[in-house]
Write a protein that holds these residues in place. Structure first.
Motif, PDB file in Angstrom:
ATOM      1  N   GLU A  13     -38.528 138.992  66.170  1.00  0.00           N
ATOM      2  CA  GLU A  13     -38.426 138.325  64.867  1.00  0.00           C
ATOM      3  C   GLU A  13     -37.459 137.146  64.929  1.00  0.00           C
ATOM      4  OE1 GLU A  13     -36.726 137.419  61.005  1.00  0.00           O
ATOM      5  OE2 GLU A  13     -35.668 138.686  62.445  1.00  0.00           O
ATOM      6  N   VAL A  14     -36.353 137.325  65.621  1.00  0.00           N
ATOM      7  CA  VAL A  14     -35.375 136.242  65.761  1.00  0.00           C
ATOM      8  C   VAL A  14     -35.978 135.095  66.575  1.00  0.00           C
ATOM      9  CG1 VAL A  14     -33.149 135.625  66.809  1.00  0.00           C
ATOM     10  CG2 VAL A  14     -33.347 137.680  65.391  1.00  0.00           C
ATOM     11  N   THR A  18     -36.707 131.337  65.101  1.00  0.00           N
ATOM     12  CA  THR A  18     -36.154 130.174  65.798  1.00  0.00           C
ATOM     13  C   THR A  18     -37.268 129.208  66.195  1.00  0.00           C
ATOM     14  OG1 THR A  18     -34.344 131.551  66.617  1.00  0.00           O
ATOM     15  CG2 THR A  18     -34.709 129.443  67.740  1.00  0.00           C
ATOM     16  N   ALA A  19     -38.372 129.743  66.699  1.00  0.00           N
ATOM     17  CA  ALA A  19     -39.520 128.902  67.052  1.00  0.00           C
ATOM     18  C   ALA A  19     -40.067 128.180  65.827  1.00  0.00           C
ATOM     19  CB  ALA A  19     -40.609 129.743  67.708  1.00  0.00           C
ATOM     20  N   MET A  20     -40.013 128.845  64.675  1.00  0.00           N
ATOM     21  CA  MET A  20     -40.497 128.212  63.451  1.00  0.00           C
ATOM     22  C   MET A  20     -39.704 126.953  63.138  1.00  0.00           C
ATOM     23  SD  MET A  20     -40.906 129.707  59.560  1.00  0.00           S
ATOM     24  CE  MET A  20     -41.534 131.258  60.122  1.00  0.00           C
ATOM     25  N   LYS A  21     -38.409 126.991  63.373  1.00  0.00           N
ATOM     26  CA  LYS A  21     -37.574 125.808  63.167  1.00  0.00           C
ATOM     27  C   LYS A  21     -38.034 124.680  64.089  1.00  0.00           C
ATOM     28  CE  LYS A  21     -33.808 123.451  61.977  1.00  0.00           C
ATOM     29  NZ  LYS A  21     -33.658 122.838  60.674  1.00  0.00           N
ATOM     30  N   TYR A  22     -38.336 125.021  65.334  1.00  0.00           N
ATOM     31  CA  TYR A  22     -38.795 124.026  66.301  1.00  0.00           C
ATOM     32  C   TYR A  22     -40.227 123.559  66.041  1.00  0.00           C
ATOM     33  CZ  TYR A  22     -34.670 124.727  69.224  1.00  0.00           C
ATOM     34  OH  TYR A  22     -33.379 124.759  69.706  1.00  0.00           O
ATOM     35  N   SER A  23     -40.991 124.313  65.245  1.00  0.00           N
ATOM     36  CA  SER A  23     -42.387 123.942  64.985  1.00  0.00           C
ATOM     37  C   SER A  23     -42.521 122.726  64.074  1.00  0.00           C
ATOM     38  CB  SER A  23     -43.146 125.125  64.367  1.00  0.00           C
ATOM     39  OG  SER A  23     -42.834 125.257  62.981  1.00  0.00           O
ATOM     40  N   TYR A  39     -43.937 136.984  65.418  1.00  0.00           N
ATOM     41  CA  TYR A  39     -44.017 137.847  64.232  1.00  0.00           C
ATOM     42  C   TYR A  39     -45.001 138.987  64.433  1.00  0.00           C
ATOM     43  CZ  TYR A  39     -40.915 135.055  61.360  1.00  0.00           C
ATOM     44  OH  TYR A  39     -39.806 134.424  60.857  1.00  0.00           O
ATOM     45  N   ALA A  40     -46.099 138.730  65.136  1.00  0.00           N
ATOM     46  CA  ALA A  40     -47.055 139.813  65.410  1.00  0.00           C
ATOM     47  C   ALA A  40     -46.391 140.908  66.249  1.00  0.00           C
ATOM     48  CB  ALA A  40     -48.287 139.255  66.119  1.00  0.00           C
ATOM     49  N   VAL A  41     -45.669 140.514  67.285  1.00  0.00           N
ATOM     50  CA  VAL A  41     -44.970 141.483  68.133  1.00  0.00           C
ATOM     51  C   VAL A  41     -43.899 142.214  67.333  1.00  0.00           C
ATOM     52  CG1 VAL A  41     -43.425 141.713  70.127  1.00  0.00           C
ATOM     53  CG2 VAL A  41     -45.476 140.285  70.288  1.00  0.00           C
ATOM     54  N   ALA A  42     -43.167 141.470  66.501  1.00  0.00           N
ATOM     55  CA  ALA A  42     -42.108 142.085  65.694  1.00  0.00           C
ATOM     56  C   ALA A  42     -42.672 143.173  64.783  1.00  0.00           C
ATOM     57  CB  ALA A  42     -41.384 141.025  64.872  1.00  0.00           C
ATOM     58  N   PHE A  43     -43.776 142.901  64.109  1.00  0.00           N
ATOM     59  CA  PHE A  43     -44.344 143.895  63.204  1.00  0.00           C
ATOM     60  C   PHE A  43     -44.959 145.066  63.964  1.00  0.00           C
ATOM     61  CE2 PHE A  43     -44.043 140.486  60.035  1.00  0.00           C
ATOM     62  CZ  PHE A  43     -43.422 141.204  59.020  1.00  0.00           C
ATOM     63  N   ALA A  60     -33.413 148.311  57.096  1.00  0.00           N
ATOM     64  CA  ALA A  60     -32.064 147.794  56.859  1.00  0.00           C
ATOM     65  C   ALA A  60     -31.489 147.186  58.130  1.00  0.00           C
ATOM     66  CB  ALA A  60     -31.151 148.911  56.342  1.00  0.00           C
ATOM     67  N   ILE A  61     -31.648 147.876  59.238  1.00  0.00           N
ATOM     68  CA  ILE A  61     -31.135 147.360  60.510  1.00  0.00           C
ATOM     69  C   ILE A  61     -31.911 146.122  60.924  1.00  0.00           C
ATOM     70  CG2 ILE A  61     -30.879 147.869  62.976  1.00  0.00           C
ATOM     71  CD1 ILE A  61     -30.424 150.846  62.079  1.00  0.00           C
ATOM     72  N   TRP A  62     -33.227 146.172  60.836  1.00  0.00           N
ATOM     73  CA  TRP A  62     -34.088 145.050  61.239  1.00  0.00           C
ATOM     74  C   TRP A  62     -33.751 143.790  60.451  1.00  0.00           C
ATOM     75  CZ3 TRP A  62     -38.814 143.017  58.798  1.00  0.00           C
ATOM     76  CH2 TRP A  62     -39.547 142.177  59.633  1.00  0.00           C
ATOM     77  N   SER A  63     -33.715 143.920  59.157  1.00  0.00           N
ATOM     78  CA  SER A  63     -33.463 142.727  58.341  1.00  0.00           C
ATOM     79  C   SER A  63     -32.010 142.274  58.424  1.00  0.00           C
ATOM     80  CB  SER A  63     -33.870 142.971  56.886  1.00  0.00           C
ATOM     81  OG  SER A  63     -33.127 144.029  56.326  1.00  0.00           O
ATOM     82  N   GLY A  64     -31.077 143.216  58.454  1.00  0.00           N
ATOM     83  CA  GLY A  64     -29.666 142.852  58.499  1.00  0.00           C
ATOM     84  C   GLY A  64     -29.257 142.197  59.801  1.00  0.00           C
TER      85      GLY A  64
END
Length: 107
Positions: A13-14, A18-23, A39-43, A60-64
């Motif tokens: 997800e991170v 980050t890639a989204m910023k570079y996109s 995102y597919a791998v993250a989910f 909570a851990i994932w989002s935090g």
């Protein structure tokens, strides 16, 4: 094993964020594809995590952790400022994750 999947989900997800910023608003092909794949791998990994970790703790851990990591990467990679407000927000996020886990979300 659930927490290993969770760590992978956070990393994916991170990386995707980050890639989204570079996109550049999805105008660049490879960072855009990396965003979608990340995102597919993250989910997928988060779904695997939920087989053995409670949803309250996992999310909570994932989002935090993801939010805190992105804030730090924004600082390191993109020269974003670190204000007292941002530090307080990160501390509150991490504190919230700890409280949720201590308060029984993991059980």
């Amino acid at each position: 094993m659930g927490y290993v999947f969770l760590a992978g989900a956070i990393a994916a997800e991170v990386a995707a964020t980050t890639a989204m910023k570079y996109s550049d608003g999805f105008s660049r092909l490879w960072p855009s594809l990396l965003t979608a794949l990340g995102y597919a791998v993250a989910f997928l990994l988060l779904a695997r995590t939920l087989r053995s970790v409670s949803i309250g703790s996992a999310y909570a851990i994932w989002s935090g952790v993801g939010t805190a990591a992105i804030a730090l990467l924004g600082l390191a990679l993109f020269g974003e400022s670190l204000t007292v407000t941002k530090v307080a927000g990160i501390v509150l996020i991490v504190g919230g994750v700890v409280v949720l886990n201590l308060g029984g979300a993991a059980h």
